[in-house]
Design a protein around this motif. Structure first.
Motif: not given
Ligand SMILES: *[C@@H]1O[C@H](CO)[C@@H](O)[C@H](O)[C@H]1NC(C)=O
Ligand SMILES: *[C@@H]1O[C@H](CO)[C@@H](O)[C@H](O)[C@H]1NC(C)=O
Ligand SMILES: *[C@@H]1O[C@H](CO)[C@@H](O)[C@H](O)[C@H]1NC(C)=O
Ligand SMILES: *[C@@H]1O[C@H](CO)[C@@H](O)[C@H](O)[C@H]1NC(C)=O
Ligand SMILES: *[C@@H]1O[C@H](CO)[C@@H](O)[C@H](O)[C@H]1NC(C)=O
Ligand SMILES: *[C@@H]1O[C@H](CO)[C@@H](O)[C@H](O)[C@H]1NC(C)=O
Ligand SMILES: *[C@@H]1O[C@H](CO)[C@@H](O)[C@H](O)[C@H]1NC(C)=O
Ligand SMILES: *[C@@H]1O[C@H](CO)[C@@H](O)[C@H](O)[C@H]1NC(C)=O
Ligand SMILES: CC(=O)N[C@H]1CO[C@H](CO)[C@@H](O)[C@@H]1O
Length: 382
Positions: A98-101, A106-109
């Motif tokens: 995974r290189k972008a998420y 969780s508001q992970a960006a």
């Protein structure tokens, strides 16, 4: 003679119609060809009615598996839609990394930038890209994470780019020419890549039927990232590389207000077709689930196979063994495989057709098939 011709015609019609049915997986094989497109070379007077654009006279070549979608792509969303998770992966021989998420809860960006067309409306370029606010569609002054539960409605769109900023605008530079003043970011690169999504496409209830062209027509699609950085919906085809075939891949797209239960997948380039508006449709569809969250995505492998699937087994982890993805796909149900034509290198034709980055019609393609089938049956029997 007449009867047998008729029965052949009838069976061709039946086959063409029956071929558009529900599948678990939509697959394009032999995707990619040696081709080229024309980039925007310059944009003049963009904020006045004298706005014009010029394409390069030379062409930009591409080749290899999944070309031209092996170039950096941006990811686009149209309502009614709620995005829960998004991820971009690159692959190697054993696993996807995974290189972008983005994770709404969780508001992970990580390595994502949300953009939307909320900027100045130019007569040739349409509205400019801006940072999207937490609602996906208002302008923000800096990169902002989409809020949990954000629902965009019919006709509303936002896009996701990487967080890697473009160097200066110019032919031959890292991002080519782009519209001045926009937040310009790189798309997601690589021939071997995968995009996974967790999303809802609920029935439209907020916007009355007829208020927007794309009523109750949600979609998730990929564009060569050069397209939105100049103009996604230009009034002048010279303001985008789209018409000359720099590439669009529709992953999950409702194509018609009368067929809102069907998600189609379409490639828009010139691989064995002269009609970029119609593009290359897979004649199957995946059923849209109105009432619960859908998970799945698209896998581009080094064999030039693009596989679109939905599977409740999908788990958007930081690394995923190739075999897990293969397992999700093979358990997702019957695959509709469309093997694309191999195309010899050729000079790019510039289409005169309407430059709308999302005007597609697999239904029209089915009728084209029927007509072609009927014509060949008639010629065969005459
Ligand atoms: C997304 O975030 C939620 C809330 O933190 C968490 O429960 C969930 O596991 C996350 N999803 C992934 C794939 O990490
Ligand atoms: C881009 O995203 C990556 C991954 O989350 C992060 O490490 C990096 O600091 C970000 N870069 C910028 C310029 O925000
Ligand atoms: C942008 O301006 C054009 C006229 O140049 C107009 O037709 C179009 O409706 C406007 N678009 C929006 C979204 O306001
Ligand atoms: C973010 O995505 C870009 C575009 O594909 C990629 O080049 C870059 O390596 C990614 N960044 C991280 C931290 O993975
Ligand atoms: C686009 O560019 C071509 C070649 O320069 C030119 O002939 C054509 O008139 C342009 N189209 C528009 C709409 O400006
Ligand atoms: C949707 O498809 C149906 C059946 O092919 C057609 O009659 C109708 O005109 C299409 N509507 C739109 C908005 O394209
Ligand atoms: C690519 O094709 C080869 C030969 O047909 C096959 O062995 C291999 O499994 C394929 N790879 C993928 C990722 O499908
Ligand atoms: C996935 O789960 C939902 C319920 O959560 C169900 O409605 C749907 O049919 C499932 N999809 C598949 C492909 O099994
Ligand atoms: C089981 C269920 O709730 N089905 C609903 C799913 O959504 C459609 C479209 O809004 C409704 O018509 C169904 O009743």
């Amino acid at each position: 003679m007449k009867l047998s011709t008729l029965s052949i015609i009838a069976s061709l019609v039946a086959t063409a119609l029956a071929s558009s049915s529900a599948y678990g997986v939509l697959e394009f094989a032999n995707f990619g060809y040696p081709g080229s497109y024309k980039e925007v070379a310059s944009i003049s007077n963009e904020d006045t009615d004298q706005c014009t654009c010029q394409l390069t006279t030379s062409t930009t070549p591409f080749s290899g598996p999944n070309s031209p979608m092996n170039e950096p792509v941006s990811v686009h969303f149209r309502g009614p839609l709620v995005l829960h998770e998004f991820a971009y992966y690159t692959g190697d021989s054993s696993s996807w990394t995974r290189k972008a998420y983005f994770n709404a809860s969780s508001q992970a960006a990580e390595n994502v930038t949300f953009l939307t067309t909320a900027g100045f409306n130019s007569s040739c370029l349409g509205k400019a890209l801006t940072f999207a606010d937490t609602d996906g569609v208002s302008e923000a002054s800096l990169s902002t994470v989409l809020a949990l539960g954000t629902k965009i409605v019919s006709g509303q769109e936002y896009s996701i780019f990487s967080n890697v900023t473009c160097g200066s605008s110019g032919v031959g530079n890292d991002c080519g020419v782009y519209r001045s003043g926009i937040p310009a970011y790189h798309g997601f690169d690589g021939a071997e890549k995968m995009f996974l999504f967790s999303f809802d496409m609920p029935q439209e209830t907020s916007v009355p039927y007829g208020d927007v062209f794309s009523w109750n027509m949600p979609a998730i699609w990929l564009l060569n990232a050069k397209i939105p950085r100049t103009s996604q919906y230009p009034t002048n085809g010279n303001c985008s590389c789209w018409s000359s075939g720099c590439g669009e891949f529709d992953v999950f797209e409702v194509m018609n207000t009368t067929e809102t239960t069907k998600l189609y997948s379409t490639i828009h380039d010139y691989q064995g077709t002269g009609d970029i508006n119609m593009g290359l449709a897979d004649y199957g569809y995946i059923s849209r689930n109105f009432n619960s969250t859908m998970t799945g995505g698209v896998v581009f492998d080094l064999n030039g196979t693009a596989t679109v699937f939905l599977s409740n087994s999908t788990s958007i982890d930081s690394t995923i063994p190739l075999s897990s993805v293969q397992g999700w796909v093979s358990a997702a149900g019957e695959a509709k495989v469309d093997t694309l034509n191999s195309v010899a290198p050729a000079s790019t034709s510039t289409s005169k057709s309407k430059n709308n980055a999302l005007s597609v019609g697999s239904i029209e393609s089915i009728w084209t098939n029927i007509v072609v089938g009927v014509m060949s049956a008639i010629f065969y029997f005459v």
